[in-house]
Design an enzyme around this catalytic site. Structure first.
Site, mmCIF file in Angstrom:
data_model
loop_
_atom_site.group_PDB
_atom_site.id
_atom_site.type_symbol
_atom_site.label_atom_id
_atom_site.label_comp_id
_atom_site.label_asym_id
_atom_site.label_seq_id
_atom_site.Cartn_x
_atom_site.Cartn_y
_atom_site.Cartn_z
ATOM 1 N N HIS A 176 -18.045 -17.932 -84.069
ATOM 2 C CA HIS A 176 -18.874 -18.489 -85.139
ATOM 3 C C HIS A 176 -19.766 -19.582 -84.590
ATOM 4 C CE1 HIS A 176 -14.999 -20.587 -85.036
ATOM 5 N NE2 HIS A 176 -15.673 -21.691 -85.334
ATOM 6 N N HIS A 178 -21.786 -23.025 -85.615
ATOM 7 C CA HIS A 178 -21.946 -24.075 -86.621
ATOM 8 C C HIS A 178 -23.426 -24.447 -86.631
ATOM 9 C CE1 HIS A 178 -17.582 -25.261 -86.868
ATOM 10 N NE2 HIS A 178 -17.570 -24.750 -85.652
#
Ligand code: AMP
Length: 190
Positions: A176, A178
């Site tokens: 992922h 950010h």
């Protein structure tokens, strides 16, 4: 009960003192530091040394918190993000296409804090697992950060972060990115 209250008092007192200092601003902060931590003899320390004392404490707490959640290792097991993709648990989705999903971080570290993930993990538990075959999705993720930043009105300045592995305090093993913005970000990061 009474004994635990008595035992907690020194810690409570310490945190009260730190809290007062954190709330003080400008010249009052220095005065509060000298008054509440006389044992530190801040008068013989430079301003930056004094700052470091408090910053290191704050940083240690932050690291401890981060490390406690990052204690999990990359087992390849399904993660909470699978549930978010399947909409089995709620999230605030800000962007979605056939390959990626972006939602607001549940514990935002900036006014805008978005987590961007590939919908199919395909072995990408962390960035260091990236292979030749992942080039397209990695490119798409990077490109999409710009689309989201624009949509969120932070295109003037934002940060894209990937925590890779326990040393970087990764806590969810589904790649992922950010996307952080909406305030002046500091450098170097912690
Ligand atoms: P990292 O520490 O880099 O692995 O980042 C994982 C991020 O996922 C953290 O910033 C968490 O706050 C965030 N997170 C975990 N669970 C959720 C959730 N249910 N909804 C939104 N964000 C989440």
């Amino acid at each position: 009960m009474l004994s635990s209250l008595v035992l907690c008092q020194p810690h409570a007192f310490f945190f009260c003192r730190v809290s007062v200092i954190q709330r003080a601003s400008g010249k009052w902060r220095g005065a509060a530091e000298r008054l509440l931590f006389p044992e530190r003899n801040f008068s013989s320390c430079s301003y930056s040394e004094t700052r470091r004392f408090f910053n290191v404490r704050a940083q240690n707490n932050e690291e401890e918190n981060a490390l406690s959640v990052a204690a999990s290792v990359d087992t390849g097991a399904p993660t909470i993000f699978d549930k978010i993709i399947k909409k089995e648990i709620p999230s605030t989705v800000v962007y979605e296409d056939d390959k990626v999903l972006a939602f607001r971080d549940i514990s935002p570290q900036a006014p805008v804090h978005i987590v961007l993930i590939p919908k199919i993990r395909d072995g990408l538990t962390q960035l260091s697992k990236a292979d030749e075959r992942h080039k397209d999705i990695l490119g798409h993720l990077m490109y999409t950060t710009g689309v989201i930043a624009k949509q969120e009105g932070i295109e003037e300045g934002y940060r894209v972060v990937i925590n890779n592995g326990p040393t970087a305090c990764q806590s969810v093993y589904h790649l992922h990115l950010h996307i952080l913005g909406g305030r002046q970000l500091k450098w170097p990061p912690g």
